[in-house]
Scaffold this active site. Structure first.
Site, PDB file in Angstrom:
ATOM      1  N   GLY A 115       0.839  -1.121  -0.052  1.00  0.00           N
ATOM      2  CA  GLY A 115       0.079  -0.095   0.071  1.00  0.00           C
ATOM      3  C   GLY A 115       0.808   1.367  -0.133  1.00  0.00           C
ATOM      4  O   GLY A 115       0.177   2.579   0.006  1.00  0.00           O
ATOM      5  N   GLU A 135      -4.834  -6.354  -5.157  1.00  0.00           N
ATOM      6  CA  GLU A 135      -3.980  -7.094  -4.918  1.00  0.00           C
ATOM      7  C   GLU A 135      -4.650  -8.805  -5.028  1.00  0.00           C
ATOM      8  O   GLU A 135      -5.486  -8.825  -4.370  1.00  0.00           O
ATOM      9  CB  GLU A 135      -3.615  -6.951  -3.373  1.00  0.00           C
ATOM     10  CG  GLU A 135      -2.496  -7.932  -2.705  1.00  0.00           C
ATOM     11  CD  GLU A 135      -1.463  -8.199  -3.750  1.00  0.00           C
ATOM     12  OE1 GLU A 135      -1.038  -9.375  -4.109  1.00  0.00           O
ATOM     13  OE2 GLU A 135      -0.686  -7.306  -4.302  1.00  0.00           O
ATOM     14  N   CYS A 233      11.227  -3.511  -9.235  1.00  0.00           N
ATOM     15  CA  CYS A 233      12.472  -3.085  -8.241  1.00  0.00           C
ATOM     16  C   CYS A 233      13.638  -4.241  -8.908  1.00  0.00           C
ATOM     17  O   CYS A 233      14.252  -4.748  -7.939  1.00  0.00           O
ATOM     18  CB  CYS A 233      12.333  -3.321  -6.974  1.00  0.00           C
ATOM     19  SG  CYS A 233      11.357  -4.961  -6.568  1.00  0.00           S
TER      20      CYS A 233
END
Length: 240
Positions: A115, A135, A233
């Site tokens: 979140g 999600e 990432c």
């Protein structure tokens, strides 16, 4: 830190060149940066609610965000539990800045847990418009919902659906979509040793295939003239 997988080292040498690769290795041995982001729904000017331990300089690319210095642990503060700020890595703040959501828009955070980016989106929207936060994993969706509640976000809807199913329901619907895709996590090597031990070329290929599916669903849900931001990432070209 665990030794890097040889296949990953070869990939980074190809991407960065020899000098860049050794600079990358040096960076792995440096402390990673931390930040907190003031809840702009409660503090619209972005100023901290009161003195906070370890608060450093502002993060230039995100309003209300500040670097956290040294070994300070502001996350254990009652102010954090009360929703006055959110702990978030500085680099993670860039995706929402690029998406630039506006108040009154319809915005989708397609891979939203836990979140951090969702709550940053909500702050930019100033409580106006519709923020759909999805999600696929139910337990992680519960964590997502808890953070949304903690920060007092009034215009968010939490879902736990497969992106393809959402695409059937919301074709061409959203003004802005964030796809912070699940990935092989190469950017987490310095922070989590499990990211190193779990890495493999097969994992990269699996993640890339899954990301393509997610991105295709997201594109179907984007309104004409809308903006979609894709972020990971990880460094792998296959995943980016």
């Amino acid at each position: 830190m665990q030794p890097l997988p040889k296949e990953f080292e070869e990939q980074m040498k190809r991407l960065l060149g020899e000098a860049g690769f050794f600079a990358y290795l040096d960076a792995l041995n440096q402390p990673y940066a931390r930040a907190l982001r003031v809840n702009l729904l409660l503090r619209p000017d972005g100023t901290p609610p009161c003195p906070i331990e370890g608060l450093g300089a502002p993060v230039p690319w995100a309003k209300g965000a500040y670097f956290v210095e040294g070994d300070a642990r502001p996350g254990v503060s009652p102010l954090h539990e009360g929703g006055l700020f959110y702990m978030q890595e500085p680099s993670a703040l860039t995706a929402v800045t690029a998406l630039d959501p506006q108040p009154g828009e319809r915005v989708l955070d397609l891979c939203a847990a836990p979140g951090g980016k969702t709550t940053q989106l909500a702050a930019a929207m100033q409580g106006r418009g519709l923020l759909v936060c999805n999600e696929i994993h139910p337990r992680r969706a519960q964590v997502l919902a808890s953070n949304i509640e903690r920060l007092g976000i009034p215009n968010a809807l939490v879902l736990s659906e497969h992106p393809a199913k959402l695409a059937q329901r919301f074709p061409g619907y959203f003004d802005r979509i964030l796809v912070d895709a699940p990935c092989s996590g190469e950017g987490m090597f310095r922070k989590e040793e499990a990211a190193v031990t779990d890495w493999s070329e097969a994992t990269v290929a699996m993640c890339a295939a899954r990301q393509q599916e997610i991105l295709a669903s997201a594109a179907e849900m984007l309104a004409p003239g809308g903006r979609l931001v894709y972020s990971t990432c990880t460094f792998s070209p296959e995943e980016n």
